[in-house]
Motif scaffolding. Structure first.
Motif, PDB file in Angstrom:
ATOM      1  N   SER A 114      36.158  35.757  55.676  1.00  0.00           N
ATOM      2  CA  SER A 114      36.383  37.093  55.126  1.00  0.00           C
ATOM      3  C   SER A 114      35.558  37.287  53.862  1.00  0.00           C
ATOM      4  N   GLY A 115      35.144  38.514  53.635  1.00  0.00           N
ATOM      5  CA  GLY A 115      34.413  38.824  52.416  1.00  0.00           C
ATOM      6  C   GLY A 115      34.701  40.235  51.953  1.00  0.00           C
ATOM      7  N   TYR A 116      34.704  40.447  50.653  1.00  0.00           N
ATOM      8  CA  TYR A 116      34.863  41.793  50.119  1.00  0.00           C
ATOM      9  C   TYR A 116      34.060  41.928  48.833  1.00  0.00           C
ATOM     10  N   VAL A 117      33.769  43.183  48.487  1.00  0.00           N
ATOM     11  CA  VAL A 117      33.099  43.488  47.226  1.00  0.00           C
ATOM     12  C   VAL A 117      33.600  44.845  46.745  1.00  0.00           C
ATOM     13  N   PHE A 118      33.893  44.942  45.451  1.00  0.00           N
ATOM     14  CA  PHE A 118      34.334  46.187  44.831  1.00  0.00           C
ATOM     15  C   PHE A 118      33.331  46.587  43.764  1.00  0.00           C
ATOM     16  N   LEU A 119      32.976  47.861  43.759  1.00  0.00           N
ATOM     17  CA  LEU A 119      31.987  48.378  42.824  1.00  0.00           C
ATOM     18  C   LEU A 119      32.597  49.458  41.947  1.00  0.00           C
ATOM     19  N   LEU A 120      32.157  49.475  40.703  1.00  0.00           N
ATOM     20  CA  LEU A 120      32.565  50.499  39.741  1.00  0.00           C
ATOM     21  C   LEU A 120      31.326  50.932  38.978  1.00  0.00           C
ATOM     22  N   SER A 121      31.012  52.223  39.021  1.00  0.00           N
ATOM     23  CA  SER A 121      29.805  52.755  38.378  1.00  0.00           C
ATOM     24  C   SER A 121      28.556  52.057  38.897  1.00  0.00           C
ATOM     25  N   SER A 122      28.500  51.833  40.198  1.00  0.00           N
ATOM     26  CA  SER A 122      27.361  51.229  40.899  1.00  0.00           C
ATOM     27  C   SER A 122      27.161  49.751  40.598  1.00  0.00           C
ATOM     28  N   ALA A 123      28.084  49.115  39.891  1.00  0.00           N
ATOM     29  CA  ALA A 123      27.985  47.684  39.601  1.00  0.00           C
ATOM     30  C   ALA A 123      29.202  46.959  40.173  1.00  0.00           C
ATOM     31  N   VAL A 124      29.003  45.732  40.604  1.00  0.00           N
ATOM     32  CA  VAL A 124      30.070  44.953  41.228  1.00  0.00           C
ATOM     33  C   VAL A 124      31.043  44.452  40.167  1.00  0.00           C
ATOM     34  N   VAL A 125      32.339  44.599  40.419  1.00  0.00           N
ATOM     35  CA  VAL A 125      33.358  44.123  39.482  1.00  0.00           C
ATOM     36  C   VAL A 125      34.264  43.057  40.092  1.00  0.00           C
ATOM     37  N   ALA A 126      34.265  42.930  41.414  1.00  0.00           N
ATOM     38  CA  ALA A 126      35.079  41.899  42.072  1.00  0.00           C
ATOM     39  C   ALA A 126      34.439  41.571  43.410  1.00  0.00           C
ATOM     40  N   TRP A 127      34.420  40.279  43.743  1.00  0.00           N
ATOM     41  CA  TRP A 127      33.817  39.876  45.005  1.00  0.00           C
ATOM     42  C   TRP A 127      34.408  38.543  45.448  1.00  0.00           C
ATOM     43  N   SER A 128      34.355  38.305  46.747  1.00  0.00           N
ATOM     44  CA  SER A 128      34.912  37.060  47.271  1.00  0.00           C
ATOM     45  C   SER A 128      34.357  36.791  48.662  1.00  0.00           C
ATOM     46  N   SER A 129      34.337  35.507  49.033  1.00  0.00           N
ATOM     47  CA  SER A 129      33.987  35.074  50.385  1.00  0.00           C
ATOM     48  C   SER A 129      34.782  33.812  50.653  1.00  0.00           C
ATOM     49  N   ARG A 130      35.666  33.838  51.645  1.00  0.00           N
ATOM     50  CA  ARG A 130      36.501  32.680  51.922  1.00  0.00           C
ATOM     51  C   ARG A 130      36.857  32.612  53.412  1.00  0.00           C
ATOM     52  N   LYS A 131      37.161  31.405  53.854  1.00  0.00           N
ATOM     53  CA  LYS A 131      37.529  31.202  55.247  1.00  0.00           C
ATOM     54  C   LYS A 131      38.954  31.702  55.478  1.00  0.00           C
ATOM     55  N   GLN A 132      39.186  32.342  56.618  1.00  0.00           N
ATOM     56  CA  GLN A 132      40.524  32.822  56.949  1.00  0.00           C
ATOM     57  C   GLN A 132      41.445  31.649  57.274  1.00  0.00           C
ATOM     58  N   PRO A 133      42.738  31.774  56.972  1.00  0.00           N
ATOM     59  CA  PRO A 133      43.652  30.639  57.147  1.00  0.00           C
ATOM     60  C   PRO A 133      44.016  30.326  58.592  1.00  0.00           C
ATOM     61  N   ILE A 134      43.787  31.261  59.522  1.00  0.00           N
ATOM     62  CA  ILE A 134      44.167  31.031  60.915  1.00  0.00           C
ATOM     63  C   ILE A 134      42.983  31.334  61.823  1.00  0.00           C
ATOM     64  N   VAL A 135      43.094  30.892  63.064  1.00  0.00           N
ATOM     65  CA  VAL A 135      42.075  31.177  64.068  1.00  0.00           C
ATOM     66  C   VAL A 135      42.407  32.510  64.739  1.00  0.00           C
ATOM     67  N   THR A 136      41.488  33.443  64.702  1.00  0.00           N
ATOM     68  CA  THR A 136      41.703  34.752  65.327  1.00  0.00           C
ATOM     69  C   THR A 136      41.098  34.765  66.729  1.00  0.00           C
ATOM     70  N   LEU A 137      41.688  35.584  67.594  1.00  0.00           N
ATOM     71  CA  LEU A 137      41.280  35.625  68.990  1.00  0.00           C
ATOM     72  C   LEU A 137      40.349  36.784  69.312  1.00  0.00           C
TER      73      LEU A 137
END
Length: 204
Positions: A114-137
């Motif tokens: 999973s990954g996400y990014v949040f922007l405020l005034s065209s600049a990034v303020v929060a971001w993440s990339s991590r493996k999901q805890p379960i196997v999805t089908l």
């Protein structure tokens, strides 16, 4: 790294790393030091986040394959030392968020990333990339987990005024309402695709 040429991206597109149990082993301590330094760097550089997340999974028993991936991140950073985040003081700034997933990105345990990014005034303020805890089908299920697990990040809109960007004008309650609506749509779509009563769990 002085003799290495820089590259345009931190990882080759569509790269899938594996444990590589039969590969040539490298110094795990040195590899951990490189990965640890890169993880520290991602607090101010969101661009190599996915690549760093990927190589950090193999710190226990790294091989030459993983070491080459780590060196590519360093080569990328060498050529992008002039990049950074610039925050402008702007009244009426909007908080925007994006999320995605790399379905079955880990070939060893079949888990997605999973990954996400949040922007405020065209600049990034929060971001993440991590493996999901379960196997999805399915990809739909993977997207649903992204929306559900990262929902608490939408509360960022209510806390921005307490941060450094005091000039930014964000209505936290409005952001929360929009976020709730978006997530509810994800729940509805997931229930239709997966045949599960997720709305009942949400409202109970």
């Amino acid at each position: 790294m002085e003799g290495y040429n820089s590259v345009q991206n931190p990882i080759v597109p569509e790269t899938k790393l594996i444990k590589d149990e039969g590969g040539e082993k490298v110094d795990s301590t040195y590899f951990k030091q490189i990965v640890g330094s890169l993880m520290y760097l991602t607090t101010t550089r969101p661009d190599p986040m996915f690549a760093v997340n990927l190589i950090s999974r193999y710190m226990e028993s790294p091989t030459e394959l993983h070491f080459q991936a780590a060196k590519r991140v360093l080569r990328y950073l060498k050529g992008t030392t002039d990049l950074g985040l610039f925050y402008k003081r702007k009244v009426g700034a909007k908080l925007m968020g994006f999320s995605d997933n790399d379905y079955v990105g880990d070939l060893n345990d079949r888990k997605s990333t999973s990954g996400y990014v949040f922007l405020l005034s065209s600049a990034v303020v929060a971001w993440s990339s991590r493996k999901q805890p379960i196997v999805t089908l399915s990809t739909t299920e993977a997207e649903f987990i992204v929306a559900a697990s990262d929902f608490d990040l939408f509360s960022l809109g209510g806390n921005v005024e307490d941060a450094v960007l005091t000039e930014a004008s964000i209505d936290g309650s409005k952001s929360q309402t929009i976020a709730t609506s978006l997530l509810r749509n994800c729940w509805i779509q997931a229930s239709m695709e997966l045949g599960i009563d997720v709305l009942h769990d949400e409202t109970s």
